[in-house]
Design an enzyme around this catalytic site. Structure first.
Site, PDB file in Angstrom:
ATOM      1  N   ASP A  21       0.842  -1.196   0.000  1.00 50.90           N
ATOM      2  CA  ASP A  21       0.000   0.000   0.000  1.00 50.90           C
ATOM      3  C   ASP A  21       0.879   1.248   0.000  1.00 50.90           C
ATOM      4  OD1 ASP A  21      -1.880   1.950   0.434  1.00 50.90           O
ATOM      5  OD2 ASP A  21      -2.291   1.372   2.516  1.00 50.90           O
ATOM      6  N   ASN A  23      -0.027   4.509  -0.451  1.00 52.38           N
ATOM      7  CA  ASN A  23      -0.557   5.784   0.056  1.00 52.38           C
ATOM      8  C   ASN A  23      -1.274   5.638   1.395  1.00 52.38           C
ATOM      9  OD1 ASN A  23      -2.727   4.386  -0.887  1.00 52.38           O
ATOM     10  ND2 ASN A  23      -3.700   6.108  -1.924  1.00 52.38           N
ATOM     11  N   ASP A  25      -3.797   3.892   2.686  1.00 52.80           N
ATOM     12  CA  ASP A  25      -5.251   3.873   2.897  1.00 52.80           C
ATOM     13  C   ASP A  25      -5.721   2.460   3.259  1.00 52.80           C
ATOM     14  OD1 ASP A  25      -4.980   2.573   0.493  1.00 52.80           O
ATOM     15  OD2 ASP A  25      -6.430   3.797  -0.596  1.00 52.80           O
ATOM     16  N   ASP A  29      -1.890  -1.156  -3.928  1.00 47.13           N
ATOM     17  CA  ASP A  29      -2.153  -0.388  -5.147  1.00 47.13           C
ATOM     18  C   ASP A  29      -1.009  -0.522  -6.152  1.00 47.13           C
ATOM     19  OD1 ASP A  29      -0.159   1.515  -4.112  1.00 47.13           O
ATOM     20  OD2 ASP A  29      -1.738   2.031  -2.675  1.00 47.13           O
ATOM     21  N   ASP A  98      -5.390 -10.203 -15.711  1.00 48.89           N
ATOM     22  CA  ASP A  98      -6.393 -11.229 -15.445  1.00 48.89           C
ATOM     23  C   ASP A  98      -7.636 -10.895 -16.266  1.00 48.89           C
ATOM     24  OD1 ASP A  98      -7.869 -13.245 -14.051  1.00 48.89           O
ATOM     25  OD2 ASP A  98      -6.596 -12.905 -12.292  1.00 48.89           O
ATOM     26  N   ASP A 200      -9.600 -16.136 -16.413  1.00 50.51           N
ATOM     27  CA  ASP A 200     -10.446 -16.563 -15.313  1.00 50.51           C
ATOM     28  C   ASP A 200     -11.557 -17.508 -15.793  1.00 50.51           C
ATOM     29  OD1 ASP A 200     -11.092 -15.884 -12.427  1.00 50.51           O
ATOM     30  OD2 ASP A 200     -13.004 -15.389 -13.358  1.00 50.51           O
ATOM     31  N   GLU A 255      -7.237 -20.631 -16.323  1.00 48.08           N
ATOM     32  CA  GLU A 255      -7.664 -21.289 -15.099  1.00 48.08           C
ATOM     33  C   GLU A 255      -8.515 -22.469 -15.531  1.00 48.08           C
ATOM     34  OE1 GLU A 255      -9.839 -20.276 -10.880  1.00 48.08           O
ATOM     35  OE2 GLU A 255     -10.596 -19.340 -12.675  1.00 48.08           O
ATOM     36  N   HIS A 328      -4.801 -17.169  -4.815  1.00 47.92           N
ATOM     37  CA  HIS A 328      -5.678 -16.350  -3.969  1.00 47.92           C
ATOM     38  C   HIS A 328      -6.992 -17.044  -3.619  1.00 47.92           C
ATOM     39  CE1 HIS A 328      -7.099 -16.002  -8.008  1.00 47.92           C
ATOM     40  NE2 HIS A 328      -8.188 -15.390  -7.599  1.00 47.92           N
ATOM     41  N   ASP A 329      -7.220 -18.243  -4.147  1.00 45.95           N
ATOM     42  CA  ASP A 329      -8.474 -18.945  -3.887  1.00 45.95           C
ATOM     43  C   ASP A 329      -8.332 -20.114  -2.914  1.00 45.95           C
ATOM     44  OD1 ASP A 329      -9.924 -17.327  -5.624  1.00 45.95           O
ATOM     45  OD2 ASP A 329      -9.467 -18.597  -7.356  1.00 45.95           O
TER      46      ASP A 329
HETATM   47  C1  GLC Z   1     -11.852 -17.510 -10.354  1.00 45.48           C
HETATM   48  C2  GLC Z   1     -11.050 -16.586  -9.493  1.00 45.48           C
HETATM   49  C3  GLC Z   1     -11.806 -16.330  -8.223  1.00 45.48           C
HETATM   50  C4  GLC Z   1     -13.122 -15.692  -8.572  1.00 45.48           C
HETATM   51  C5  GLC Z   1     -13.898 -16.516  -9.601  1.00 45.48           C
HETATM   52  C6  GLC Z   1     -15.000 -15.706 -10.215  1.00 45.48           C
HETATM   53  O1  GLC Z   1     -11.982 -18.768  -9.796  1.00 45.48           O
HETATM   54  O2  GLC Z   1      -9.777 -17.093  -9.282  1.00 45.48           O
HETATM   55  O3  GLC Z   1     -11.093 -15.547  -7.315  1.00 45.48           O
HETATM   56  O4  GLC Z   1     -13.894 -15.527  -7.413  1.00 45.48           O
HETATM   57  O5  GLC Z   1     -13.084 -16.951 -10.653  1.00 45.48           O
HETATM   58  O6  GLC Z   1     -14.487 -14.729 -11.072  1.00 45.48           O
HETATM   59 CA    CA Z   2      -3.423   2.285  -1.268  1.00 47.17          CA
END
Ligand code: GLC
Ligand code: CA
Length: 556
Positions: A21, A23, A25, A29, A98, A200, A255, A328-329
């Site tokens: 981050d 700035n 907040d 970013d 993405d 995605d 994906e 991230h999932d």
């Molecule tokens: C993919 C992404 C996930 C998102 C989903 C819907 O699985 O990795 O984070 O919630 O698609 O876009």
């Molecule tokens: Ca920020």
């Protein structure tokens, strides 16, 4: 198999909201990423993949896009993006974005228009159906995030389809105008110099005709047979590749939701010219039996070896895979597959050795390079992820589990585990921000952080640097012929790999015990290339592997 830049390069996934981050907040970013480019370069990664940075109301943290050609205001401006791209290229790295093309946000202009009336020119950008005879949803499809996949639009009395949250309406790819809109958005970024896209949930874009009811099977089967792999998906991907991606020096990383090793070739065999590579879910889900939160099983190494083997054999000289052990999932890699307490450092390093020596691209998720672990969220107030919250709220109604158990399940498998702020230092909030972050920092930042590991030559971070650098020097790490050793050994994963005149032997101890491992006496190990312990006890083609020890030997 020829190794192009995008096959050899290590891909590093950035989840911008949690990265850095600039700035203060509380939200990561683009400027924050720019500040850390030298760090990323020092890590020896080659391709940065940014989770969505586009304009979005953030119902699903950017995976709900309201403008494909604009930047999310919390993340910065288009100037910031241009600077980020320039600075990334300047350091000899590449940048991919993405592409969320299965659905957009309900706040996108297309959907706002479509809702106005049945004859609006944008109506056909989405999937609309009349209610069933009983007034309910048109079929039994379930959203990936719980509840029906259909939402009633009160004005027209029709339902629209959303395979994810109701703020993520699915786009109608049958409509050539929709496809052209997406292709134009891709061109917009490619023309700026972006090097490709992670795509995605791309196997979901073609829907089955007549929207047939899903059979009563496990959700994974339903995904494969009903939601993914629709009748026109290959036609669309071919079109996208011919008209857009192949026109640039760029690549696509899909994906692979709903793709199995048997149909993977249809997507990635190189002569089909659809996608350049995909990552599948078999590894990522190998401890998940059915539902995300329920029915987790214990990690089983032979099962994992089988997954790698069947995929490797299915695509061998024809197609290309990317290997991900976390993103991230999912919960954190070291917490799921290693031991995040007594052998935290050893197991984090060993897992990297496994990943870095499988055939295919290496995908690293931010924070894994310092062994970031799962977080314990004490209260549902601290949970941020929409998937976890939907699960929790649904359970409030069904009362299947106690609230405490539901929270415990979220803490074990939930996506917030991987989304806590990157731990840069032992300063407040791990140095991510001076402001309270949007999601709590893991309190272990005092012990696990970049600054500390940077100075420690034996740290996980410096081990990553070493492994990634070595991987650049030895193509056999990236792709080669495999020979499995002691395949049924439940504690040791060992294999030999050969490519032209390079040959390595990899031996990985997945247990907390010391184990003797013997290899073929005709082999001569000439050099220990990498080990996650200082010493390797090796004599007469027999080695003693310490708990979670991993080694790569160069053979001749
Ligand atoms: C993919 C992404 C996930 C998102 C989903 C819907 O699985 O990795 O984070 O919630 O698609 O876009
Ligand atoms: Ca920020």
């Amino acid at each position: 198999m020829e190794l192009t830049w995008f096959k050899k390069g290590t891909i590093y996934q950035i989840y911008p909201r949690s990265f850095n981050d600039s700035n203060n907040d509380g939200i990561g970013d683009l400027r924050g990423i720019i500040e850390k480019l030298d760090y990323l370069k020092s890590l020896e990664v080659d391709i940065l993949w940014l989770s969505p940075i586009f304009k979005s109301p953030n119902d699903d943290n950017g995976y709900d896009i309201s403008d494909y050609c604009d930047i999310m205001s919390e993340f910065g401006t288009m100037e910031d993006f241009d600077e980020l791209l320039k600075q990334t290229h300047h350091r000899g790295m590449r940048l991919i974005l993405d592409l969320v093309a299965n659905h957009c946000s309900d706040e996108h202009r297309w959907f706002q228009e479509a809702k106005k009336s049945k004859d609006n020119p944008y109506r056909d950008y989405f999937h609309w159906r009349k209610p069933a005879a009983n007034g309910g949803p048109p079929n039994n499809w379930k959203s990936f995030f719980g509840g029906s996949a259909w939402e009633l639009d009160p004005l027209s009395g029709e339902y629209y389809l959303h395979l994810f949250t109701k703020k993520q309406p699915d786009l109608n790819w049958e409509n050539p105008k929709v496809r052209e809109e997406i292709y134009n958005a891709m061109r917009f970024w490619l023309d700026k110099g972006v090097d490709g896209f992670r795509m995605d949930v791309i196997p979901l874009i073609s829907k089955r005709e007549g929207y047939p009811d899903a059979p009563k099977k496990g959700f994974r089967k339903i995904i494969e047979e009903v939601y993914a792999n629709g009748p026109r998906v290959h036609e669309y991907l071919k079109e996208m590749n011919t008209n857009v991606v192949s026109q640039y020096d760029a690549f696509s990383l899909a994906e692979g939701v709903g793709i199995n090793h048997e149909n993977a070739g249809l997507y990635i065999n190189k002569d089909r010219k659809e996608l350049d590579m995909l990552y599948h879910f078999d590894v990522l889900e190998c401890t998940i039996v059915n539902g995300k939160f329920e029915e987790s099983s214990v990690f089983n190494l032979v099962n994992l070896k089988n997954i790698f083997k069947k995929w490797r054999e299915a695509v061998h000289e024809k197609g290309w895979l990317a290997n991900a052990m976390g993103n991230h999932d999912f919960a954190r890699m070291v917490s799921r597959f290693g031991n995040d307490t007594s052998y935290w450092s050893e197991s984090a390093k060993m897992l990297l050795l496994m990943q870095a020596t499988q055939n295919g691209s290496l995908n690293i998720y931010q924070g894994d390079e310092i062994g970031m672990t799962n977080i314990v969220l004490e209260s549902v107030e601290d949970v941020r992820d929409v998937q976890s919250l939907n699960f929790y709220n649904e359970n409030l109604e069904t009362k299947r589990y106690s609230n405490r158990d539901a929270l415990e399940m979220i803490n074990r498998e939930g996506r917030d585990n991987a989304r806590t702020p990157i731990q840069w230092s032992d300063e407040i909030n791990g140095g991510f921000s001076a402001h309270t972050p949007w999601l709590k920092a893991n309190p272990n930042y005092a012990v696990i952080n970049v600054e500390k590991q940077d100075k420690d030559k034996d740290s996980i971070l410096n081990f990553y640097r070493k492994v990634l650098k070595t991987r650049k020097q030895y193509d056999v790490f990236v792709h080669g012929d495999f020979e499995e050793l002691e395949f049924n050994n439940p504690n040791i994963y060992a294999y030999k790999k050969k490519r032209e005149n390079e040959e390595i032997l990899v031996a990985l101890n997945f247990s907390e015990e010391e184990i003797e491992f013997k290899f073929d006496t005709s082999d001569v190990a000439s050099e220990i290339l990498i080990s996650n312990y200082e010493n390797l006890n090796i004599e007469n083609n027999q080695m003693t592997l310490k708990p979670y020890q991993g080694v790569v030997l160069e053979m001749n």
